[in-house]
Design a protein around this motif. Structure first.
Motif, PDB file in Angstrom:
ATOM      1  N   LEU A   3       0.833  -1.199   0.000  1.00  0.00           N
ATOM      2  CA  LEU A   3       0.000   0.000   0.000  1.00  0.00           C
ATOM      3  C   LEU A   3       0.874   1.258   0.000  1.00  0.00           C
ATOM      4  O   LEU A   3       0.590   2.222  -0.729  1.00  0.00           O
ATOM      5  N   LEU A  33       1.054   4.142  -2.813  1.00  0.00           N
ATOM      6  CA  LEU A  33       0.876   5.529  -2.391  1.00  0.00           C
ATOM      7  C   LEU A  33       1.985   6.412  -2.930  1.00  0.00           C
ATOM      8  O   LEU A  33       1.743   7.529  -3.410  1.00  0.00           O
ATOM      9  N   ASP A  70      -6.919   7.433   5.821  1.00  0.00           N
ATOM     10  CA  ASP A  70      -6.337   6.104   6.005  1.00  0.00           C
ATOM     11  C   ASP A  70      -7.313   5.271   6.824  1.00  0.00           C
ATOM     12  O   ASP A  70      -7.495   5.517   8.019  1.00  0.00           O
ATOM     13  N   VAL A  76       0.903   3.695   7.443  1.00  0.00           N
ATOM     14  CA  VAL A  76       0.507   4.225   6.133  1.00  0.00           C
ATOM     15  C   VAL A  76       0.176   5.710   6.235  1.00  0.00           C
ATOM     16  O   VAL A  76       0.512   6.497   5.347  1.00  0.00           O
ATOM     17  N   ALA A 136       1.932   8.749   4.163  1.00  0.00           N
ATOM     18  CA  ALA A 136       1.195   9.764   3.402  1.00  0.00           C
ATOM     19  C   ALA A 136       1.666  11.161   3.778  1.00  0.00           C
ATOM     20  O   ALA A 136       1.850  12.028   2.908  1.00  0.00           O
ATOM     21  N   LEU A 179      -6.825   5.547   1.495  1.00  0.00           N
ATOM     22  CA  LEU A 179      -5.986   4.356   1.606  1.00  0.00           C
ATOM     23  C   LEU A 179      -6.676   3.357   2.515  1.00  0.00           C
ATOM     24  O   LEU A 179      -7.196   3.735   3.570  1.00  0.00           O
ATOM     25  N   ASN A 218      -6.524  -0.731   4.155  1.00  0.00           N
ATOM     26  CA  ASN A 218      -6.015  -2.087   4.375  1.00  0.00           C
ATOM     27  C   ASN A 218      -7.025  -2.761   5.306  1.00  0.00           C
ATOM     28  O   ASN A 218      -6.764  -2.934   6.492  1.00  0.00           O
ATOM     29  N   LEU A 267      -6.866   3.616  -2.944  1.00  0.00           N
ATOM     30  CA  LEU A 267      -5.905   2.516  -3.022  1.00  0.00           C
ATOM     31  C   LEU A 267      -6.263   1.535  -1.918  1.00  0.00           C
ATOM     32  O   LEU A 267      -6.239   1.889  -0.736  1.00  0.00           O
ATOM     33  N   ARG A 299      -6.547   0.146  -7.532  1.00  0.00           N
ATOM     34  CA  ARG A 299      -6.602   1.602  -7.653  1.00  0.00           C
ATOM     35  C   ARG A 299      -7.907   1.982  -8.333  1.00  0.00           C
ATOM     36  O   ARG A 299      -8.199   1.500  -9.434  1.00  0.00           O
TER      37      ARG A 299
END
Length: 220
Positions: free
Chosen positions: A19, A23, A36, A44, A48, A102, A104, A152, A215
């Protein structure tokens, strides 16, 4: 840099690295606002901020994860950029818009019908098909993206990346799989390999899974 990874909080792993790599390719514009989802340790979110985000909102259902993210943001020098909030998926940012989201999310298929309400397993348990959170994400995220905004999301091929891309496309986004990586099973998948094989999700003797990054962009 010292980085806190306390027990009970999902630590950065291969999916995190994928990820962050995706990014890095986005070339954030000045003033970019980033979300996030499922921040864990904040790794993450911090990436960013490091790559140019003006503001990062980090969300997790775990109070321990939120506290860890705040502490790691402080230790990394990005406490003024990153705001960590506790909440269910995107609920804390309802009505807001972002340039980049973002995610996960939990994505491991499980024989457990009910999602855990507490504990570290919340970071991966995702229902019988691994899509309990992914499907909700596909519904919620499109409304959070500004024109030209990008999602993402990383998850396992066991959880249906083609379905994720299709559902995001149905919501009006241009969605493709951009990254694929084969990684050895971790402890969770090794423990349930027999069940995954019985479900037809893996081949006999399989000991690796493919991770993907999707994406999805909202057209201008």
């Amino acid at each position: 840099m010292k980085f806190l990874q306390p027990p009970g909080v999902y630590a950065p792993q291969e999916d995190t690295a994928m990820l962050v790599s995706a990014l890095r390719r986005e070339h954030l514009s000045p003033g970019a606002e980033v979300l996030d989802v499922g921040t864990g340790t904040g790794a993450v979110a911090i990436a960013a901020a490091r790559y140019g985000a003006a503001r990062v909102t980090a969300i997790d259902t775990s109070a321990a994860a939120v506290l860890t993210t705040r502490l790691n943001a402080l230790l990394s020098g990005y406490a003024r950029v990153i705001r960590a909030s506790r909440g269910d998926l995107t609920e804390p940012v309802t009505g807001l818009r972002f340039d980049l989201v973002l995610a996960n999310p939990p994505y491991v298929p499980s024989a457990k019908v009910r999602m855990p309400r507490r504990g570290i397993a919340r970071a991966w348990e995702a229902g019988i098909d691994g899509r309990a959170v992914l499907d909700r994400l596909c519904v919620k995220v499109p409304a959070l993206l500004r024109p030209g905004g990008v999602l993402l999301a990383v998850h396992s091929a066991l959880s249906g990346p083609a379905m994720t891309a299709a559902r995001l496309a149905e919501a009006g986004l241009d969605a493709i799989v951009t990254d694929r990586r084969s990684v050895p099973f971790g402890p969770v998948l090794r423990e349930r390999a027999g069940w995954l094989e019985a479900q037809g999700l893996i081949e006999p003797g399989q000991d690796k899974e493919e991770l993907v990054v999707i994406r999805a962009e909202r057209p201008h």
